[in-house]
Design a protein around this motif. Structure first.
Motif, PDB file in Angstrom:
ATOM      1  N   GLU A 107      -1.402  -7.983   0.455  1.00 24.33           N
ATOM      2  CA  GLU A 107      -1.721  -6.628  -0.306  1.00 24.33           C
ATOM      3  C   GLU A 107      -0.656  -5.528  -0.012  1.00 24.33           C
ATOM      4  O   GLU A 107      -0.001  -4.812  -0.649  1.00 24.33           O
ATOM      5  N   TYR A 111      10.716   5.178  -2.478  1.00 25.11           N
ATOM      6  CA  TYR A 111      10.032   5.869  -1.227  1.00 25.11           C
ATOM      7  C   TYR A 111      10.626   5.169   0.011  1.00 25.11           C
ATOM      8  O   TYR A 111      10.785   3.833   0.037  1.00 25.11           O
ATOM      9  N   ARG A 112      10.845   5.822   0.864  1.00 22.47           N
ATOM     10  CA  ARG A 112      11.293   5.188   2.372  1.00 22.47           C
ATOM     11  C   ARG A 112      10.129   4.489   3.283  1.00 22.47           C
ATOM     12  O   ARG A 112       9.962   5.584   4.111  1.00 22.47           O
ATOM     13  N   VAL A 113       9.614   3.719   2.848  1.00 23.36           N
ATOM     14  CA  VAL A 113       8.518   2.992   3.605  1.00 23.36           C
ATOM     15  C   VAL A 113       8.826   1.906   4.213  1.00 23.36           C
ATOM     16  O   VAL A 113       9.502   0.898   3.840  1.00 23.36           O
ATOM     17  N   GLU A 155      -2.437   2.048   5.501  1.00 23.71           N
ATOM     18  CA  GLU A 155      -1.716   2.951   6.403  1.00 23.71           C
ATOM     19  C   GLU A 155      -0.137   2.740   6.210  1.00 23.71           C
ATOM     20  O   GLU A 155       0.462   1.473   6.216  1.00 23.71           O
ATOM     21  N   ILE A 156       0.441   3.628   6.042  1.00 21.41           N
ATOM     22  CA  ILE A 156       1.824   3.705   5.622  1.00 21.41           C
ATOM     23  C   ILE A 156       2.610   4.337   6.215  1.00 21.41           C
ATOM     24  O   ILE A 156       2.751   5.550   6.750  1.00 21.41           O
ATOM     25  N   GLU A 157       3.658   3.774   7.070  1.00 18.30           N
ATOM     26  CA  GLU A 157       4.800   3.955   7.816  1.00 18.30           C
ATOM     27  C   GLU A 157       5.677   4.521   6.935  1.00 18.30           C
ATOM     28  O   GLU A 157       6.548   3.637   6.348  1.00 18.30           O
ATOM     29  N   LEU A 158       6.040   5.829   7.017  1.00 20.55           N
ATOM     30  CA  LEU A 158       7.407   6.272   6.137  1.00 20.55           C
ATOM     31  C   LEU A 158       8.258   7.193   6.901  1.00 20.55           C
ATOM     32  O   LEU A 158       7.932   7.564   7.900  1.00 20.55           O
ATOM     33  N   THR A 159       9.543   7.619   6.277  1.00 19.83           N
ATOM     34  CA  THR A 159      10.395   8.288   6.900  1.00 19.83           C
ATOM     35  C   THR A 159      10.377   9.483   5.885  1.00 19.83           C
ATOM     36  O   THR A 159      10.315   9.551   4.704  1.00 19.83           O
ATOM     37  N   LEU A 206       9.692   2.373  -6.152  1.00 22.87           N
ATOM     38  CA  LEU A 206       9.608   3.890  -6.548  1.00 22.87           C
ATOM     39  C   LEU A 206      10.597   4.917  -5.601  1.00 22.87           C
ATOM     40  O   LEU A 206      10.426   6.173  -5.709  1.00 22.87           O
ATOM     41  N   ALA A 241       6.025  -1.940  -4.066  1.00 21.58           N
ATOM     42  CA  ALA A 241       5.946  -1.278  -5.073  1.00 21.58           C
ATOM     43  C   ALA A 241       6.494   0.144  -4.531  1.00 21.58           C
ATOM     44  O   ALA A 241       7.322   0.734  -5.634  1.00 21.58           O
ATOM     45  N   LEU A 242       6.182   0.737  -3.650  1.00 25.50           N
ATOM     46  CA  LEU A 242       6.401   2.202  -3.186  1.00 25.50           C
ATOM     47  C   LEU A 242       8.088   1.889  -2.826  1.00 25.50           C
ATOM     48  O   LEU A 242       8.895   2.859  -3.242  1.00 25.50           O
ATOM     49  N   THR A 247       2.139  -3.659  -1.670  1.00 25.27           N
ATOM     50  CA  THR A 247       2.307  -2.030  -2.060  1.00 25.27           C
ATOM     51  C   THR A 247       3.543  -1.588  -1.252  1.00 25.27           C
ATOM     52  O   THR A 247       4.102  -0.697  -2.032  1.00 25.27           O
ATOM     53  N   LEU A 265       0.752   5.701  -7.568  1.00 26.81           N
ATOM     54  CA  LEU A 265       0.413   4.198  -7.286  1.00 26.81           C
ATOM     55  C   LEU A 265      -0.902   3.689  -6.428  1.00 26.81           C
ATOM     56  O   LEU A 265      -1.634   2.941  -7.086  1.00 26.81           O
ATOM     57  N   LEU A 266      -1.364   4.621  -5.658  1.00 25.68           N
ATOM     58  CA  LEU A 266      -2.316   3.987  -4.820  1.00 25.68           C
ATOM     59  C   LEU A 266      -3.924   4.308  -5.431  1.00 25.68           C
ATOM     60  O   LEU A 266      -4.783   3.677  -5.098  1.00 25.68           O
ATOM     61  N   ARG A 315       6.437   0.046   6.351  1.00 21.93           N
ATOM     62  CA  ARG A 315       5.311  -0.880   6.525  1.00 21.93           C
ATOM     63  C   ARG A 315       4.159  -0.324   5.873  1.00 21.93           C
ATOM     64  O   ARG A 315       3.758   0.869   6.053  1.00 21.93           O
ATOM     65  N   VAL A 316       3.396  -1.226   5.165  1.00 25.25           N
ATOM     66  CA  VAL A 316       1.959  -0.717   4.671  1.00 25.25           C
ATOM     67  C   VAL A 316       1.105  -1.935   5.110  1.00 25.25           C
ATOM     68  O   VAL A 316       1.220  -2.762   4.981  1.00 25.25           O
ATOM     69  N   MET A 373       2.428   9.456  -3.659  1.00 29.52           N
ATOM     70  CA  MET A 373       2.058   8.133  -3.567  1.00 29.52           C
ATOM     71  C   MET A 373       0.869   7.911  -4.022  1.00 29.52           C
ATOM     72  O   MET A 373       0.409   6.758  -4.832  1.00 29.52           O
TER      73      MET A 373
END
Lengths: 84, 84
Positions: free
Chosen positions: A19, A32-34, B44-48, A30, A26-27, A23, B66-67, A36-37, B62
């Motif tokens: 899951e 987004y610079r993600v 829990e989202i690791e983003l830049t 869109l 999907a991010l 996610t 999406l969430l 890890r989720v 987000m």
């Protein structure tokens, strides 16, 4: 007396999280610079117990018996008394 | 810079929570005195992002895109900077 237990169940490190991966993709789709989720689940449980200590013991049992899978999940919880 | 957003998504008050209800029944079948169980999800989202402010803005987006489902979900989040 009434207590509120807040239990958080998450996959142990190293377990694949489909899951979370969906996610993340999907991010990223869109833009987004993600990196890890991770996804975890929270259970908020209103229970009756004779003391905070018993409420904690019962919550620990619920985690082991029903709410978590001991092979792949970690859990943590907090318990607090509900007003009167 | 890297940030960690912790997003919690839960049903708005008054919405039926089938997973919480199933869990409540299963706990009652195990003889626990449980009145109510609510289930929420944590991402829990690791983003830049270039700043904490931008990371918060992106996380808010987000959540909306999406969430969460704006009709039936509430969300809240915390964002913190990840080391170096």
């Amino acid at each position: 007396m009434r207590y509120l237990s807040r239990v958080e169940v998450r996959l142990k490190p190293g377990y694949l999280d489909p899951e979370g991966e969906s996610t993340r993709r999907a991010l990223q789709d869109l833009r987004y610079r993600v990196r890890r989720v991770g996804v975890a689940k929270v259970y908020e449980i209103e229970l009756t117990a004779s003391s905070l200590q018993e409420a904690r013991k019962l919550t620990e049992e619920m985690c082991r018996k029903l709410l978590s899978n001991p092979v792949k999940d970690d859990y943590s919880f907090e318990v607090r008394k509900l007003g009167r």
